[in-house]
Design a protein around this motif. Sequence first.
Motif, PDB file in Angstrom:
ATOM      1  N   ALA A 252       0.824  -1.211   0.000  1.00  0.00           N
ATOM      2  CA  ALA A 252       0.000   0.000   0.000  1.00  0.00           C
ATOM      3  C   ALA A 252       0.862   1.266   0.000  1.00  0.00           C
ATOM      4  CB  ALA A 252      -0.938  -0.006   1.203  1.00  0.00           C
ATOM      5  N   VAL A 253       1.867   1.312   0.887  1.00  0.00           N
ATOM      6  CA  VAL A 253       2.742   2.482   0.952  1.00  0.00           C
ATOM      7  C   VAL A 253       3.575   2.602  -0.324  1.00  0.00           C
ATOM      8  CG1 VAL A 253       4.560   3.608   2.290  1.00  0.00           C
ATOM      9  CG2 VAL A 253       2.803   2.272   3.450  1.00  0.00           C
ATOM     10  N   TYR A 254       4.020   1.471  -0.837  1.00  0.00           N
ATOM     11  CA  TYR A 254       4.805   1.470  -2.079  1.00  0.00           C
ATOM     12  C   TYR A 254       3.985   2.046  -3.242  1.00  0.00           C
ATOM     13  CZ  TYR A 254       7.293  -0.554  -6.092  1.00  0.00           C
ATOM     14  OH  TYR A 254       7.957  -0.741  -7.265  1.00  0.00           O
ATOM     15  N   THR A 255       2.719   1.655  -3.325  1.00  0.00           N
ATOM     16  CA  THR A 255       1.861   2.156  -4.399  1.00  0.00           C
ATOM     17  C   THR A 255       1.621   3.648  -4.268  1.00  0.00           C
ATOM     18  OG1 THR A 255       0.772  -0.005  -4.516  1.00  0.00           O
ATOM     19  CG2 THR A 255      -0.364   1.854  -5.523  1.00  0.00           C
ATOM     20  N   VAL A 256       1.369   4.107  -3.037  1.00  0.00           N
ATOM     21  CA  VAL A 256       1.153   5.543  -2.825  1.00  0.00           C
ATOM     22  C   VAL A 256       2.387   6.338  -3.252  1.00  0.00           C
ATOM     23  CG1 VAL A 256       0.838   7.311  -1.047  1.00  0.00           C
ATOM     24  CG2 VAL A 256      -0.576   5.266  -1.033  1.00  0.00           C
ATOM     25  N   GLY A 257       3.562   5.824  -2.937  1.00  0.00           N
ATOM     26  CA  GLY A 257       4.794   6.526  -3.295  1.00  0.00           C
ATOM     27  C   GLY A 257       4.925   6.720  -4.798  1.00  0.00           C
ATOM     28  N   TRP A 258       4.624   5.674  -5.577  1.00  0.00           N
ATOM     29  CA  TRP A 258       4.782   5.812  -7.023  1.00  0.00           C
ATOM     30  C   TRP A 258       3.613   6.538  -7.658  1.00  0.00           C
ATOM     31  CZ3 TRP A 258       9.106   5.707  -9.425  1.00  0.00           C
ATOM     32  CH2 TRP A 258      10.172   5.000  -8.893  1.00  0.00           C
ATOM     33  N   GLN A 259       2.458   6.540  -7.002  1.00  0.00           N
ATOM     34  CA  GLN A 259       1.379   7.404  -7.479  1.00  0.00           C
ATOM     35  C   GLN A 259       1.727   8.874  -7.278  1.00  0.00           C
ATOM     36  OE1 GLN A 259      -1.993   5.921  -5.343  1.00  0.00           O
ATOM     37  NE2 GLN A 259      -2.523   4.406  -6.901  1.00  0.00           N
ATOM     38  N   LEU A 260       2.358   9.175  -6.152  1.00  0.00           N
ATOM     39  CA  LEU A 260       2.873  10.530  -5.962  1.00  0.00           C
ATOM     40  C   LEU A 260       3.952  10.855  -6.989  1.00  0.00           C
ATOM     41  CD1 LEU A 260       3.300  10.983  -2.107  1.00  0.00           C
ATOM     42  CD2 LEU A 260       2.073  12.521  -3.621  1.00  0.00           C
ATOM     43  N   GLY A 261       4.868   9.949  -7.174  1.00  0.00           N
ATOM     44  CA  GLY A 261       5.964  10.174  -8.094  1.00  0.00           C
ATOM     45  C   GLY A 261       7.193  10.711  -7.381  1.00  0.00           C
ATOM     46  N   GLN A 262       8.345  10.399  -7.951  1.00  0.00           N
ATOM     47  CA  GLN A 262       9.593  10.830  -7.331  1.00  0.00           C
ATOM     48  C   GLN A 262       9.711  12.346  -7.269  1.00  0.00           C
ATOM     49  OE1 GLN A 262      12.052   8.056  -9.941  1.00  0.00           O
ATOM     50  NE2 GLN A 262      13.282   8.072  -8.077  1.00  0.00           N
ATOM     51  N   PHE A 263       9.321  13.028  -8.352  1.00  0.00           N
ATOM     52  CA  PHE A 263       9.431  14.484  -8.361  1.00  0.00           C
ATOM     53  C   PHE A 263       8.474  15.122  -7.372  1.00  0.00           C
ATOM     54  CE2 PHE A 263      11.250  14.843 -12.940  1.00  0.00           C
ATOM     55  CZ  PHE A 263      12.402  14.223 -12.492  1.00  0.00           C
ATOM     56  N   SER A 264       7.334  14.490  -7.112  1.00  0.00           N
ATOM     57  CA  SER A 264       6.408  15.022  -6.101  1.00  0.00           C
ATOM     58  C   SER A 264       7.022  14.931  -4.710  1.00  0.00           C
ATOM     59  CB  SER A 264       5.074  14.278  -6.139  1.00  0.00           C
ATOM     60  OG  SER A 264       4.393  14.525  -7.354  1.00  0.00           O
ATOM     61  N   LEU A 265       7.771  13.875  -4.449  1.00  0.00           N
ATOM     62  CA  LEU A 265       8.456  13.782  -3.157  1.00  0.00           C
ATOM     63  C   LEU A 265       9.535  14.855  -3.030  1.00  0.00           C
ATOM     64  CD1 LEU A 265       8.732   9.914  -2.812  1.00  0.00           C
ATOM     65  CD2 LEU A 265       7.406  11.445  -1.374  1.00  0.00           C
ATOM     66  N   LEU A 266      10.210  15.161  -4.136  1.00  0.00           N
ATOM     67  CA  LEU A 266      11.163  16.269  -4.096  1.00  0.00           C
ATOM     68  C   LEU A 266      10.441  17.600  -3.859  1.00  0.00           C
ATOM     69  CD1 LEU A 266      13.840  15.538  -6.845  1.00  0.00           C
ATOM     70  CD2 LEU A 266      14.106  15.497  -4.368  1.00  0.00           C
ATOM     71  N   LEU A 267       9.219  17.741  -4.430  1.00  0.00           N
ATOM     72  CA  LEU A 267       8.436  18.949  -4.165  1.00  0.00           C
ATOM     73  C   LEU A 267       8.096  19.063  -2.681  1.00  0.00           C
ATOM     74  CD1 LEU A 267       5.919  19.096  -7.159  1.00  0.00           C
ATOM     75  CD2 LEU A 267       7.764  20.687  -6.659  1.00  0.00           C
ATOM     76  N   LEU A 268       7.698  17.938  -2.060  1.00  0.00           N
ATOM     77  CA  LEU A 268       7.391  17.966  -0.626  1.00  0.00           C
ATOM     78  C   LEU A 268       8.640  18.307   0.185  1.00  0.00           C
ATOM     79  CD1 LEU A 268       5.045  14.844  -0.308  1.00  0.00           C
ATOM     80  CD2 LEU A 268       4.395  17.253  -0.340  1.00  0.00           C
ATOM     81  N   VAL A 306       0.033  16.808  -4.012  1.00  0.00           N
ATOM     82  CA  VAL A 306      -1.214  16.103  -3.722  1.00  0.00           C
ATOM     83  C   VAL A 306      -2.077  15.981  -4.982  1.00  0.00           C
ATOM     84  CG1 VAL A 306      -3.341  16.194  -2.377  1.00  0.00           C
ATOM     85  CG2 VAL A 306      -1.166  16.785  -1.300  1.00  0.00           C
ATOM     86  N   ALA A 307      -2.084  17.023  -5.825  1.00  0.00           N
ATOM     87  CA  ALA A 307      -2.859  16.973  -7.058  1.00  0.00           C
ATOM     88  C   ALA A 307      -2.329  15.890  -8.000  1.00  0.00           C
ATOM     89  CB  ALA A 307      -2.826  18.338  -7.737  1.00  0.00           C
ATOM     90  N   CYS A 308      -1.012  15.754  -8.085  1.00  0.00           N
ATOM     91  CA  CYS A 308      -0.429  14.701  -8.921  1.00  0.00           C
ATOM     92  C   CYS A 308      -0.825  13.323  -8.418  1.00  0.00           C
ATOM     93  CB  CYS A 308       1.090  14.842  -8.947  1.00  0.00           C
ATOM     94  SG  CYS A 308       1.684  16.310  -9.811  1.00  0.00           S
ATOM     95  N   TRP A 309      -0.843  13.168  -7.087  1.00  0.00           N
ATOM     96  CA  TRP A 309      -1.273  11.880  -6.536  1.00  0.00           C
ATOM     97  C   TRP A 309      -2.744  11.622  -6.842  1.00  0.00           C
ATOM     98  CZ3 TRP A 309      -4.865  11.116  -2.493  1.00  0.00           C
ATOM     99  CH2 TRP A 309      -4.980   9.792  -2.074  1.00  0.00           C
TER     100      TRP A 309
END
Length: 649
Positions: A252-268, A306-309
């Motif tokens: 579940a956490v793995y899927t959420v991470g890739w739905q967010l995307g790597q660049f979204s994590l850099l945005l956060l 959040v919008a990308c996710w």
Amino acid sequence: MRYLLLLGWLLLAGGGWVPTAAAQALPDTLHLSYAEYDPAARFFSYCFDECRQPATAGRAASLWAAGRFRRLSRQDLLQAGYQPGRLWLRVAALNTIPQRTHFLWNIYSFVDSATLYVQPDGRGPLHRVAAASSWAVAAVRPFPARPLCLPFWLGAGQRAVYYLRVESRCANWLLFTDVTTTEGFLRYEQNYLGFTYWNWLLGLYLGSVLVNLILYLFLRDRILLWYGGYVLSITWFLLMEENLDAVLLPQAVYTVGWQLGQFSLLLLAQACGLRIMALFVRLRQSWPRLHLLSRWLSNGAIVCAVACWAVARWAAPLAPAGQAGLLLGRTGLLWGLLLAGGGILAAVGWWGRPAQRRLAALYGATYLLFGWGTAELLLNYSGAVYIEFIKPNSLAWCLVAELILLSALLTGRFHRALRQAADQRLRRLREHEAASRRLIAAQDEEREALARELHDALAPGLTALHLAWQGRLVRQALAQAPPLLAEAHAQTEALLRQLRRDVRALSQVLLPSPTTGEQPPLPAAVALLTETLNMADEGLHIEYVCDAAAAEVPLAVQQAAYRIVAELLHNALRHAHAQRVRVEVHRRPTALHLLVADDGRGFDPAAPPPRSGGLGLRGVRARASYLRGQVQVVSQLGQGTRIEVELPV
């Protein structure tokens, strides 16, 4: 010499026609063995195809026949930036191991799906060998491993051509791939955490997050919370970059991470970094507009992530143009946030006050590390250049340097916050002490005014009335009056006598020496108080013991001690109906000990005070608390009361 060179060239050229396995190997053939293959060779070729074309093996063969495939510019890396469409990879492989061997085609980047086809001996139709998707965690993949592995068998000395179809909605092509034996791959993976230093890097990152959360629970400093979010976001990004999330995270956490995307994590991470910067440099206090700008940028980054996710989670798959717009928007926002944060720091460092310039310079060092690591990754993903200074990547080691530097900076901030909190507590204590002193002084002034009023006005009037009530004319009138009137006169005279005694005692309780307006030392004041109360015709009998050394304690303690003793004697006089009271004042090395004990009717100390009373004992506790003293009350109904007070000196 010329003839010898010509002869050698002919021999070498003729040797190419010898029908051996080595001679038959094509120049693009990957020789598979237990040893590492030649790193200088270029074995893989690739081709992009439109998504609307059929995703079949025949399509791959036709693209090869049409000459659409190109060699990889690097050994095992495809770096093409954004290329909408499907990717085909091709390699011709020869098994040089003298037995049938199990091999793996490994993909070290996230892809939506990968399908492997084989063409035995490079001739005939292609057959599907394996398929897998990076959306599944390692435990449920065809070959459970950190990267996406597609297994296949190849016989001894056998040659085959393999085509790999890769689908990726992100289509931001930075694809690492290779072909190894299963044994060699497992040996590499077994030592991967060690030689890439992830075994302690991960512990450092997560330990830092945990420490900051614990500190936030105690200190309630929001910069610690944002710091924890910053480290957690970058750590999650790095786990995705190294495929470790497929091994360490649940599905579940793995899927959420890739739905967010790597660049979204850099945005956060960048959003958290802007909040840390605003708090550390104190933008709110001195630069309200820059602080508002940083808040808007941070909130915009969070909303975009959040919008990308949400789009990846609930919206239908986007068309290639939509995917390109989403990817380029996030990339552009990352570059914009990096430049905006640097601009804010530069503005504060140039125009700020000296203290703020120093803070901006200190935080600028950590921001430069984050900007360096992030910019390197963005450039690599863009396809323009490929930069790799260190394993596993620059951002991982920049984060280590940031943790060390930011920890030192936040430690300094923590010590400064402790000093400020201590100064603030001291200031509040002083303000409270001053307010208490003013309140007690006001109470004392009110008591003195009331004592003077009782002594100078009410007491003489009561005395005159008492004397007049006992005068000659009243006695003559009573001699001729009925006996009933004489009895009423006697009761009235007794009441007037009691009123005189109460007024005299109350005035003495309120003021030690109301006639002079100056308070004598504590032993003399207590002696005067008890002697005055003992002068009554009837009522209390007071015994007192007061150390002469009590006169040496500070004046404030003497005043408080006298007021406490007077208040307790007043309570015994009015409420306890006691016959005997004992007062003791003892000077001890570190405290002044007061004792007031009576044989009155007592009370229950645990019971709530009555609505119309209870102020006397409450005042005693307030005075003792002001001097950080302690009050102990021992009393039972019908067994008297014993009250002890300790006042530190």
